[in-house]
Design an enzyme around this catalytic site. Sequence first.
Site, PDB file in Angstrom:
ATOM      1  N   ILE A  17       9.634   6.179  -3.871  1.00 57.43           N
ATOM      2  CA  ILE A  17       8.221   6.571  -3.992  1.00 57.43           C
ATOM      3  C   ILE A  17       7.537   5.616  -4.962  1.00 57.43           C
ATOM      4  O   ILE A  17       7.969   5.469  -6.113  1.00 57.43           O
ATOM      5  CB  ILE A  17       8.085   8.021  -4.522  1.00 57.43           C
ATOM      6  CG1 ILE A  17       8.864   8.994  -3.631  1.00 57.43           C
ATOM      7  CG2 ILE A  17       6.612   8.424  -4.619  1.00 57.43           C
ATOM      8  CD1 ILE A  17       8.964  10.420  -4.201  1.00 57.43           C
ATOM      9  N   ASP A  23       5.272  -2.983 -10.895  1.00 57.79           N
ATOM     10  CA  ASP A  23       3.830  -3.140 -10.691  1.00 57.79           C
ATOM     11  C   ASP A  23       3.662  -3.733  -9.301  1.00 57.79           C
ATOM     12  O   ASP A  23       3.947  -4.914  -9.090  1.00 57.79           O
ATOM     13  CB  ASP A  23       3.264  -4.068 -11.784  1.00 57.79           C
ATOM     14  CG  ASP A  23       1.750  -4.219 -11.666  1.00 57.79           C
ATOM     15  OD1 ASP A  23       1.209  -3.994 -10.561  1.00 57.79           O
ATOM     16  OD2 ASP A  23       1.122  -4.577 -12.675  1.00 57.79           O
ATOM     17  N   ASN A  62       2.703   5.070  -1.947  1.00 59.97           N
ATOM     18  CA  ASN A  62       1.669   5.952  -2.495  1.00 59.97           C
ATOM     19  C   ASN A  62       0.835   5.286  -3.587  1.00 59.97           C
ATOM     20  O   ASN A  62      -0.319   5.660  -3.799  1.00 59.97           O
ATOM     21  CB  ASN A  62       2.371   7.213  -3.051  1.00 59.97           C
ATOM     22  CG  ASN A  62       1.488   8.006  -3.979  1.00 59.97           C
ATOM     23  OD1 ASN A  62       0.574   8.702  -3.544  1.00 59.97           O
ATOM     24  ND2 ASN A  62       1.731   7.891  -5.287  1.00 59.97           N
ATOM     25  N   TYR A 107     -12.824   0.050  -2.383  1.00 60.14           N
ATOM     26  CA  TYR A 107     -11.760   1.061  -2.210  1.00 60.14           C
ATOM     27  C   TYR A 107     -11.674   1.490  -0.743  1.00 60.14           C
ATOM     28  O   TYR A 107     -10.578   1.542  -0.156  1.00 60.14           O
ATOM     29  CB  TYR A 107     -12.017   2.266  -3.119  1.00 60.14           C
ATOM     30  CG  TYR A 107     -10.983   3.360  -2.942  1.00 60.14           C
ATOM     31  CD1 TYR A 107      -9.663   3.159  -3.340  1.00 60.14           C
ATOM     32  CD2 TYR A 107     -11.319   4.582  -2.352  1.00 60.14           C
ATOM     33  CE1 TYR A 107      -8.696   4.158  -3.153  1.00 60.14           C
ATOM     34  CE2 TYR A 107     -10.366   5.581  -2.176  1.00 60.14           C
ATOM     35  CZ  TYR A 107      -9.055   5.362  -2.573  1.00 60.14           C
ATOM     36  OH  TYR A 107      -8.105   6.341  -2.383  1.00 60.14           O
ATOM     37  N   LYS A 141      -8.493   1.085   2.021  1.00 63.14           N
ATOM     38  CA  LYS A 141      -7.843   2.177   2.752  1.00 63.14           C
ATOM     39  C   LYS A 141      -8.018   2.008   4.266  1.00 63.14           C
ATOM     40  O   LYS A 141      -7.190   2.481   5.043  1.00 63.14           O
ATOM     41  CB  LYS A 141      -8.367   3.526   2.257  1.00 63.14           C
ATOM     42  CG  LYS A 141      -7.915   3.844   0.820  1.00 63.14           C
ATOM     43  CD  LYS A 141      -6.389   3.955   0.703  1.00 63.14           C
ATOM     44  CE  LYS A 141      -5.937   4.387  -0.679  1.00 63.14           C
ATOM     45  NZ  LYS A 141      -4.469   4.557  -0.777  1.00 63.14           N
ATOM     46  N   VAL A 175      -8.518  15.263  -4.102  1.00 60.02           N
ATOM     47  CA  VAL A 175      -7.359  15.820  -4.827  1.00 60.02           C
ATOM     48  C   VAL A 175      -7.576  15.565  -6.318  1.00 60.02           C
ATOM     49  O   VAL A 175      -7.868  14.427  -6.709  1.00 60.02           O
ATOM     50  CB  VAL A 175      -6.045  15.112  -4.416  1.00 60.02           C
ATOM     51  CG1 VAL A 175      -4.839  15.875  -4.964  1.00 60.02           C
ATOM     52  CG2 VAL A 175      -5.937  14.928  -2.910  1.00 60.02           C
TER      53      VAL A 175
HETATM   54  N1  LIG Z   1      -6.874  11.843  -5.690  1.00 61.24           N
HETATM   55  C1  LIG Z   1      -7.595  11.719  -4.583  1.00 61.24           C
HETATM   56  O1  LIG Z   1      -8.668  12.327  -4.431  1.00 61.24           O
HETATM   57  C2  LIG Z   1      -7.110  10.816  -3.481  1.00 61.24           C
HETATM   58  C3  LIG Z   1      -7.756  10.918  -2.232  1.00 61.24           C
HETATM   59  C4  LIG Z   1      -7.335  10.108  -1.199  1.00 61.24           C
HETATM   60  C5  LIG Z   1      -6.289   9.230  -1.387  1.00 61.24           C
HETATM   61  N2  LIG Z   1      -5.674   9.139  -2.625  1.00 61.24           N
HETATM   62  C6  LIG Z   1      -4.575   8.174  -2.755  1.00 61.24           C
HETATM   63  O2  LIG Z   1      -3.424   8.841  -3.220  1.00 61.24           O
HETATM   64  C7  LIG Z   1      -2.567   7.902  -3.874  1.00 61.24           C
HETATM   65  C8  LIG Z   1      -2.088   8.507  -5.190  1.00 61.24           C
HETATM   66  O3  LIG Z   1      -3.194   8.698  -6.043  1.00 61.24           O
HETATM   67  P1  LIG Z   1      -3.329   9.959  -7.014  1.00 61.24           P
HETATM   68  O4  LIG Z   1      -4.487  10.743  -6.564  1.00 61.24           O
HETATM   69  O5  LIG Z   1      -2.021  10.620  -7.163  1.00 61.24           O
HETATM   70  O6  LIG Z   1      -3.785   9.211  -8.361  1.00 61.24           O
HETATM   71  P2  LIG Z   1      -3.065   8.996  -9.772  1.00 61.24           P
HETATM   72  O7  LIG Z   1      -2.712  10.310 -10.383  1.00 61.24           O
HETATM   73  O8  LIG Z   1      -3.955   8.090 -10.526  1.00 61.24           O
HETATM   74  O9  LIG Z   1      -1.702   8.256  -9.383  1.00 61.24           O
HETATM   75  C9  LIG Z   1      -1.695   6.904  -8.984  1.00 61.24           C
HETATM   76  C10 LIG Z   1      -0.287   6.371  -9.126  1.00 61.24           C
HETATM   77  O10 LIG Z   1      -0.283   4.996  -8.709  1.00 61.24           O
HETATM   78  C11 LIG Z   1       0.353   4.236  -9.721  1.00 61.24           C
HETATM   79  N3  LIG Z   1      -0.159   2.870  -9.750  1.00 61.24           N
HETATM   80  C12 LIG Z   1      -1.434   2.442  -9.917  1.00 61.24           C
HETATM   81  N4  LIG Z   1      -1.471   1.106  -9.923  1.00 61.24           N
HETATM   82  C13 LIG Z   1      -0.181   0.684  -9.759  1.00 61.24           C
HETATM   83  C14 LIG Z   1       0.432  -0.589  -9.703  1.00 61.24           C
HETATM   84  N5  LIG Z   1      -0.264  -1.728  -9.807  1.00 61.24           N
HETATM   85  N6  LIG Z   1       1.780  -0.653  -9.520  1.00 61.24           N
HETATM   86  C15 LIG Z   1       2.507   0.490  -9.414  1.00 61.24           C
HETATM   87  N7  LIG Z   1       1.987   1.711  -9.463  1.00 61.24           N
HETATM   88  C16 LIG Z   1       0.657   1.805  -9.645  1.00 61.24           C
HETATM   89  C17 LIG Z   1       0.095   4.973 -11.030  1.00 61.24           C
HETATM   90  O11 LIG Z   1       1.137   4.714 -11.962  1.00 61.24           O
HETATM   91  P3  LIG Z   1       1.060   3.718 -13.215  1.00 61.24           P
HETATM   92  O12 LIG Z   1      -0.317   3.822 -13.787  1.00 61.24           O
HETATM   93  O13 LIG Z   1       2.152   4.238 -14.116  1.00 61.24           O
HETATM   94  O14 LIG Z   1       1.393   2.374 -12.645  1.00 61.24           O
HETATM   95  C18 LIG Z   1       0.201   6.422 -10.559  1.00 61.24           C
HETATM   96  O15 LIG Z   1       1.550   6.837 -10.577  1.00 61.24           O
HETATM   97  C19 LIG Z   1      -3.386   6.621  -4.027  1.00 61.24           C
HETATM   98  O16 LIG Z   1      -2.991   5.709  -3.028  1.00 61.24           O
HETATM   99  C20 LIG Z   1      -4.819   7.090  -3.788  1.00 61.24           C
HETATM  100  O17 LIG Z   1      -5.624   6.055  -3.299  1.00 61.24           O
HETATM  101  C21 LIG Z   1      -6.058   9.928  -3.663  1.00 61.24           C
END
Ligand SMILES: NC(=O)c1ccc[n+]([C@@H]2O[C@H](COP(=O)([O-])OP(=O)(O)OC[C@H]3O[C@@H](n4cnc5c(N)ncnc54)[C@H](OP(=O)(O)O)[C@@H]3O)[C@@H](O)[C@H]2O)c1
Length: 268
Positions: free
Chosen positions: A18, A75, A102, A168, A172, A201
């Site tokens: 993951i 990263d 993810n 963004y 996507k 979310v």
């Molecule tokens: N929340 C929403 O409303 C929503 C809606 C649609 C889609 N999504 C998608 O869902 C996915 C997860 O997002 P989330 O909502 O769970 O947000 P989140 O809580 O901010 O989690 C994002 C995760 O991605 C990691 N990440 C960011 N940049 C990275 C990098 N360069 N290398 C490795 N890991 C990285 C972060 O970890 P580190 O900072 O430790 O690297 C964190 O674990 C994303 O793809 C997002 O676009 C979210």
Amino acid sequence: MSFGTSAASRLSSKTVLITGASSGIGRATAFEFANASGGDIKLILTARRESALVAIKEEIEKLYPKSKVFPIALDVSKLPEIDAFVEGLPAEAKDVDVLVNNAGMVHGVEQVGAIAQADIDIMFQTNVFGLIALTQKFVPLFKERGRGDIVNIGSIAGREPYPGGAIYCATKAVVKSFTETLRKELIATRIRVIEVDPGQVETEFSVVRFRGDKSKADAVYAGVEPLIAEDIAEVIVFAVSRRENTVIADTLVFPSHQASALIMHRKL
Ligand SMILES: NC(=O)c1ccc[n+]([C@@H]2O[C@H](COP(=O)([O-])OP(=O)(O)OC[C@H]3O[C@@H](n4cnc5c(N)ncnc54)[C@H](OP(=O)(O)O)[C@@H]3O)[C@@H](O)[C@H]2O)c1
């Protein structure tokens, strides 16, 4: 939650990788895989914040003593690191069965003409180039083995672009196009290609968007009840734990107040 014994037996002894597992949806997905497999699972958890991954490992292995969790800093935006990461996977976790792409992020709400190049770069490098690079590493391995699951996390933003989200949303939309091509290319195999597109979310996502400004992030959720990360984790694990001939190809998941990227019912 539990999908019963058939889901547990289908997940039994699997190795799941993951990305973005340090918070939000990725973190919740790690717990959900451990739970749905009854702990009979190996989890490779990656993100930039290694200490958060180590804390998750400790929690999961305590709750599910049969599980084995490998926290590895990665990263995904640093493409040269991806080869070394895959080649350096611990021997007992090398045979990855499920890749959950993810990791993803958004920066800012600026409109075209005012978007910083650094924000454009980091969003494409993380959401698009990182996802593609990791997938490129695993497709040949899955082909050799004749099976494997690739789960890509897209977004409503990839289906319905909105003002202030040009980059963004574009990233996507690339995820959607790439995922659909991949599914078509792998039609003769048992490799399943699954896309899960969340609506709203509540995670660290909006805090990252507003560069740590919690009050702006909180305003996004004012008067609405967003999904929680576990809601999406359940959908991911449900898709992966279907019978091998069943592909939950594409899923759009909203909270009940949301009907499109911007149509939401707010009680204010
Ligand atoms: N929340 C929403 O409303 C929503 C809606 C649609 C889609 N999504 C998608 O869902 C996915 C997860 O997002 P989330 O909502 O769970 O947000 P989140 O809580 O901010 O989690 C994002 C995760 O991605 C990691 N990440 C960011 N940049 C990275 C990098 N360069 N290398 C490795 N890991 C990285 C972060 O970890 P580190 O900072 O430790 O690297 C964190 O674990 C994303 O793809 C997002 O676009 C979210």
